[in-house]
Design an enzyme around this catalytic site. Structure first.
Site, mmCIF file in Angstrom:
data_model
loop_
_atom_site.group_PDB
_atom_site.id
_atom_site.type_symbol
_atom_site.label_atom_id
_atom_site.label_comp_id
_atom_site.label_asym_id
_atom_site.label_seq_id
_atom_site.Cartn_x
_atom_site.Cartn_y
_atom_site.Cartn_z
ATOM 1 C CG HIS A 1 39.330 73.857 28.315
ATOM 2 N ND1 HIS A 1 38.753 74.561 29.342
ATOM 3 C CD2 HIS A 1 39.486 74.750 27.290
ATOM 4 C CE1 HIS A 1 38.560 75.811 28.961
ATOM 5 N NE2 HIS A 1 38.997 75.952 27.724
ATOM 6 C CG ASN B 1 36.340 78.625 27.790
ATOM 7 O OD1 ASN B 1 36.883 78.353 28.849
ATOM 8 N ND2 ASN B 1 37.019 78.813 26.675
ATOM 9 C CB CYS C 1 41.851 77.333 28.595
ATOM 10 S SG CYS C 1 40.835 78.750 28.119
#
Length: 328
Positions: free
Chosen positions: A254, A284, A114
């Site tokens: 994020h 996500n 990520c």
């Protein structure tokens, strides 16, 4: 020495939407449970099983080249950040470059989970500052649905598919990537990983039957580490550049979990109106989440805006970066 700036940005998400109501028919969950825990209402899914992450990456890069008017032959390098490569080999970057027609560019994949966008931007910045390359495309392409277990109620609401791309070029103006730091701690391995499919545990009937080819996450441990590490890396970059809360125009974390975003922003004391959030629409999207969010809000961003971005992912890998927006 020139600085490296983002001179263009574009993104692509699939048309198909998987919302919480639809998900509740697939697994034991409901809209209230998902919304209160992670803040996600829907996610986009690339349903065609014959298409990989490169399909979305090609779409995002083509849009980027069109919007910036960039000559394909002038692109030197494609860095693809992905945890969902089309194949173990060759690189997804090579597939994207070929699909777009970037015949003179080199390309490689980068695996930082990520945190892929921040790590890729550090690479792009180094190439630009060294003078080795003048036009670098960073593309983050993530078909997260390909490794999401839709029988696991704890993880399947979290992830969506997307791609986003930026053009990175040299500049003599005081804009672009000003500072950044990235970290890795391999002790995080058992808490967030895909257990099988690599050389340490190749695919077998047993690994498939055990559903070990999907994301495995220990939520509480990941949450605790993500909040701490995104917070400390953001504070470190801000302190090093004499940035107070009032100096930061935008904070872009994020998009993993709304509670993580709120916890980190709250502890830095960044006002909610300065924190860019789009997790409710996309979930996500791993490496793609920060550039996807920047692209969605780009019409609110002004040249000279001071932006702090931060991410945390498997590895554990995390970091933060200070950008001054360069696009008028």
């Amino acid at each position: 020495m020139p600085n490296a700036k983002i001179s263009g940005i574009a993104s692509y998400v699939p048309d198909d939407i998987l919302d919480n109501e639809m998900l509740s028919k697939m697994v034991d969950t409901n809209d209230e449970w998902i919304t209160t825990r992670v803040g996600i209402k829907q996610r986009r899914i690339l349903k065609d099983e014959t298409l990989g992450s490169s399909y979305m990456g090609i779409k995002a890069v083509n849009k980027l080249l069109e919007e910036t008017g960039t000559d394909k032959d002038s692109v030197d390098l494609v860095i693809c950040a992905t945890s969902n490569p089309d194949y173990r080999f060759p690189s997804t970057a090579s597939i994207i470059a070929h699909g777009v027609g970037l015949d003179k560019a080199y390309g490689y994949d980068l695996q930082a989970a990520c945190a892929g966008f921040i790590v890729s931007m550090q690479d792009a910045r180094a190439y630009i500052q060294s003078g080795l390359y003048k036009k670098v495309i960073v593309v983050c392409a993530e078909k997260m649905s390909s490794m999401t277990d839709y029988q696991d109620r704890a993880t399947c609401p979290l992830f969506g598919d997307a791609a986003a791309a930026v053009l990175v070029e040299p500049t003599d103006e005081p804009v672009g990537v000003i500072d950044g730091e990235i970290h890795v701690d391999g002790s995080g391995l058992p808490h967030l990983l895909m257990k099988a499919g690599g050389s340490a545990r190749p695919a077998t009937h047993e690994t498939i039957d055990a559903r070990e080819h999907y994301i495995y996450q220990e939520g509480r441990t990941v949450y605790k580490n993500a909040v701490r590490d995104m917070l400390t890396s953001s504070q470190s970059v801000m302190e090093r550049n004499n940035l107070g809360v009032n100096d930061v125009d935008w904070f872009v974390p994020h998009q993993a979990n709304l509670r993580i975003i709120e916890a980190v922003g709250g502890r830095i004391q960044i006002p909610a109106e300065k924190t860019l959030v789009n997790i409710q629409h996309y979930g996500n999207t791993s490496a793609a989440s920060i550039p996807l969010c920047l692209d969605e809000y780009k019409h609110q961003l002004k040249k000279g805006d001071k932006i702090v971005i931060t991410a945390f992912g498997a590895g554990f890998t995390w970091g933060a970066m200070y950008l001054i927006w360069a696009i008028d």
